[in-house]
Design a protein around this motif. Sequence first.
Motif, PDB file in Angstrom:
ATOM      1  N   GLN A  14       0.826  -1.196   0.000  1.00  0.00           N
ATOM      2  CA  GLN A  14       0.000   0.000   0.000  1.00  0.00           C
ATOM      3  C   GLN A  14       0.869   1.257   0.000  1.00  0.00           C
ATOM      4  N   PRO A  15       0.364   2.355  -0.519  1.00  0.00           N
ATOM      5  CA  PRO A  15       1.142   3.599  -0.551  1.00  0.00           C
ATOM      6  C   PRO A  15       1.507   4.063   0.866  1.00  0.00           C
ATOM      7  N   ALA A  16       2.525   4.898   0.937  1.00  0.00           N
ATOM      8  CA  ALA A  16       2.982   5.431   2.223  1.00  0.00           C
ATOM      9  C   ALA A  16       1.868   6.232   2.878  1.00  0.00           C
ATOM     10  N   VAL A  17       1.726   6.055   4.203  1.00  0.00           N
ATOM     11  CA  VAL A  17       0.718   6.771   4.965  1.00  0.00           C
ATOM     12  C   VAL A  17       1.270   6.999   6.373  1.00  0.00           C
ATOM     13  N   SER A  18       0.947   8.121   6.955  1.00  0.00           N
ATOM     14  CA  SER A  18       1.414   8.429   8.306  1.00  0.00           C
ATOM     15  C   SER A  18       0.315   9.150   9.067  1.00  0.00           C
ATOM     16  N   GLY A  19       0.394   9.067  10.378  1.00  0.00           N
ATOM     17  CA  GLY A  19      -0.619   9.683  11.225  1.00  0.00           C
ATOM     18  C   GLY A  19      -0.939   8.783  12.398  1.00  0.00           C
ATOM     19  N   HIS A  20      -2.012   9.123  13.111  1.00  0.00           N
ATOM     20  CA  HIS A  20      -2.425   8.297  14.257  1.00  0.00           C
ATOM     21  C   HIS A  20      -2.860   6.923  13.768  1.00  0.00           C
ATOM     22  N   VAL A  21      -2.484   5.914  14.540  1.00  0.00           N
ATOM     23  CA  VAL A  21      -2.823   4.526  14.205  1.00  0.00           C
ATOM     24  C   VAL A  21      -3.848   4.027  15.215  1.00  0.00           C
ATOM     25  N   ARG A  22      -4.902   3.396  14.699  1.00  0.00           N
ATOM     26  CA  ARG A  22      -5.928   2.850  15.583  1.00  0.00           C
ATOM     27  C   ARG A  22      -6.132   1.374  15.253  1.00  0.00           C
ATOM     28  N   LEU A  23      -6.127   0.549  16.288  1.00  0.00           N
ATOM     29  CA  LEU A  23      -6.375  -0.878  16.148  1.00  0.00           C
ATOM     30  C   LEU A  23      -7.708  -1.204  16.791  1.00  0.00           C
ATOM     31  N   GLN A  24      -8.529  -1.964  16.081  1.00  0.00           N
ATOM     32  CA  GLN A  24      -9.854  -2.308  16.581  1.00  0.00           C
ATOM     33  C   GLN A  24     -10.026  -3.827  16.534  1.00  0.00           C
ATOM     34  N   ASN A  25     -10.135  -4.429  17.737  1.00  0.00           N
ATOM     35  CA  ASN A  25     -10.265  -5.891  17.829  1.00  0.00           C
ATOM     36  C   ASN A  25      -9.231  -6.582  16.938  1.00  0.00           C
ATOM     37  N   PHE A  26      -8.005  -6.200  17.115  1.00  0.00           N
ATOM     38  CA  PHE A  26      -6.934  -6.553  16.190  1.00  0.00           C
ATOM     39  C   PHE A  26      -6.033  -7.632  16.793  1.00  0.00           C
ATOM     40  N   VAL A  59      -6.691  -6.971  20.343  1.00  0.00           N
ATOM     41  CA  VAL A  59      -6.259  -5.737  21.005  1.00  0.00           C
ATOM     42  C   VAL A  59      -6.971  -4.559  20.347  1.00  0.00           C
ATOM     43  N   SER A  60      -7.403  -3.602  21.158  1.00  0.00           N
ATOM     44  CA  SER A  60      -7.911  -2.323  20.665  1.00  0.00           C
ATOM     45  C   SER A  60      -7.092  -1.216  21.312  1.00  0.00           C
ATOM     46  N   ALA A  61      -6.531  -0.337  20.490  1.00  0.00           N
ATOM     47  CA  ALA A  61      -5.638   0.699  21.027  1.00  0.00           C
ATOM     48  C   ALA A  61      -5.535   1.860  20.062  1.00  0.00           C
ATOM     49  N   ASN A  62      -5.258   3.042  20.590  1.00  0.00           N
ATOM     50  CA  ASN A  62      -4.982   4.238  19.797  1.00  0.00           C
ATOM     51  C   ASN A  62      -3.501   4.596  19.968  1.00  0.00           C
ATOM     52  N   LEU A  63      -2.786   4.712  18.870  1.00  0.00           N
ATOM     53  CA  LEU A  63      -1.354   4.974  18.895  1.00  0.00           C
ATOM     54  C   LEU A  63      -1.078   6.335  18.266  1.00  0.00           C
ATOM     55  N   PRO A  64      -0.147   7.113  18.835  1.00  0.00           N
ATOM     56  CA  PRO A  64       0.137   8.449  18.305  1.00  0.00           C
ATOM     57  C   PRO A  64       0.875   8.380  16.962  1.00  0.00           C
ATOM     58  N   SER A  65       0.958   9.510  16.284  1.00  0.00           N
ATOM     59  CA  SER A  65       1.658   9.566  14.993  1.00  0.00           C
ATOM     60  C   SER A  65       3.168   9.562  15.181  1.00  0.00           C
ATOM     61  N   THR A  66       3.638  10.065  16.304  1.00  0.00           N
ATOM     62  CA  THR A  66       5.060  10.018  16.639  1.00  0.00           C
ATOM     63  C   THR A  66       5.198   9.627  18.106  1.00  0.00           C
ATOM     64  N   ARG A 106      -9.517  -4.654  12.505  1.00  0.00           N
ATOM     65  CA  ARG A 106      -9.337  -3.507  11.615  1.00  0.00           C
ATOM     66  C   ARG A 106      -8.136  -2.678  12.053  1.00  0.00           C
ATOM     67  N   LYS A 107      -7.529  -2.038  11.045  1.00  0.00           N
ATOM     68  CA  LYS A 107      -6.353  -1.210  11.286  1.00  0.00           C
ATOM     69  C   LYS A 107      -6.540   0.094  10.519  1.00  0.00           C
ATOM     70  N   TYR A 108      -6.406   1.213  11.242  1.00  0.00           N
ATOM     71  CA  TYR A 108      -6.611   2.527  10.633  1.00  0.00           C
ATOM     72  C   TYR A 108      -5.342   3.366  10.809  1.00  0.00           C
ATOM     73  N   LYS A 118       9.210  10.206  14.296  1.00  0.00           N
ATOM     74  CA  LYS A 118       8.702   8.923  13.792  1.00  0.00           C
ATOM     75  C   LYS A 118       7.935   8.201  14.894  1.00  0.00           C
ATOM     76  N   LEU A 119       7.194   7.157  14.499  1.00  0.00           N
ATOM     77  CA  LEU A 119       6.497   6.299  15.450  1.00  0.00           C
ATOM     78  C   LEU A 119       7.276   5.010  15.598  1.00  0.00           C
ATOM     79  N   LEU A 120       7.641   4.687  16.834  1.00  0.00           N
ATOM     80  CA  LEU A 120       8.342   3.453  17.150  1.00  0.00           C
ATOM     81  C   LEU A 120       7.440   2.579  18.011  1.00  0.00           C
TER      82      LEU A 120
END
Length: 505
Positions: A293-305, A315-322, A351-353, A471-473
């Motif tokens: 998939q093309p490059a994408v950056s920003g907040h990452v959200r996992l839903q029942n992942f 796991v369900s979690a909200n991850l920062p962009s950096t 799902r992964k956003y 960056k996000l680690l």
Amino acid sequence: MKTPWITLLLAIIHGATGLFILVISAWFIAACAIAPAGFNYMLPAVVIRALALLRIASGYGHMWAGHRDLLARTAGLRHRLFKRLTNHRIGRKAQLADALSEHTETLASVWIACISQLASALLLLPLLLIAGVMLSLPGTIWLALLGIGWLILTVWVVVKSLAIAVKQVAAQHELTEQSEAYLRCSSLWHLYTQAQHERPTAMRLWSLETRLNTLSQQAVWLLQALCFVMLGLYAWYAGAEVYANPLAMILPLVLFAAPDWLGRAVATTTFAARFQNAQDALASLEMRKVNLQPAVSGHVRLQNFCAAGRHVAPVSANLPSTGIVTVNGASGAGKSSLLQAIAGEIPYRGRKYCAGITLQPGLVENWLYVEQTPVILQATLRENLAPARKICDEAIRQVLKDLGLSSMKNLNEWLGAGGRSLSGGERKRIAIARALLAEKQVLLIDEPFEGLDVFSCKTLAQLFNKIAETKLLIIATHIGVSQLQVTTSVTMSQACQSDKLCEHA
């Protein structure tokens, strides 16, 4: 790739000069015994010394040119493999490690290890026979018989080695399947009795490898026996006129030395088995196609992942962009598989956003997963850090310095067999350096602090803090490092309990 003509030429010169030294020395020894007054002893001695110098120079030149060609071919084969892996992944990690190290090196070394020796023998035998006919060399017919015997012996070795190669492939597949089945049951080992433990063994594979080495030795012994038989027959049937001819000394010395100038060519024909195995292994790599998939950056959200096919809770979690996100949990909780699923290396459920965009299954162009046990190529330090593209030396040295590896100043230093051996911590930091040089926006790093001393952990944590500013680690670890500035963390057991409570509600 192009044929290495210089390597072949130097190998032929090396073999030819050795044979010419033998022939001229044999004639010179016999000629000195019957030479009349005024015989020029100086000229043959000068010629022999000049040939010796040429043999030494061509030998070193062949080694230098051959190894340069070997490195270039190995790099080329690995680049082709990297291209095949652009949108694919190899299911078995052992296959990837073998493909990148053993198989590519075997295919690349065919010229220096086998073809050069065979080309030298195939050229020298006819030249020696022609020279024998032109000079009326006593016993020239034995040279023709030697060539026929060598050819038959070579074909026999090739046929036998290829038959062993087929058995080696079958034994390797059997060992791989047994090992995977045994490791899949690791959680039940404590329930097994001693009699129930059927550990996989590589004895059959080792036995076949021993047979291949024995075949090579047998070929040289048979060639030597053939030469001794021919020498005895030559001496038995030679007449008085032969013994009075100085040229009669040439054939016995040529036969005595045949295991040296022909034996290596026979012994290297067992390389056909290794070459065939490597070709088959690379052609039959089990690859699965993945979407890129093309490059994408920003907040990452996992839903029942969670990773598909694993017995772990989602796991369900909200991850920062950096910043730095740590994934914690006990061994076997699924930390590594979670990182691989987020990176798109393995299939997943849920799902992964990212930046509000739903990400489809597959890899993301600017995301990179750094595995727990990295693959280190048997290659130079530079090729290990930048295997698929060129990076300036200044950038490489800066990353090594940041990781506490400033002692590795020589980027052309060979790593692996025949070169520098690496500790577990050095291997891990080299893999992290490789990831940092790839310049990805999201890095998913599996157990980076494992195997490192306290000072190295502190240095690495400080570097991660600096990188996390832009960056996000996402770091899976069971080791707490106080210097690491964690933005947020995900604990697998807590996430599982949270999901169960949400599901119950």
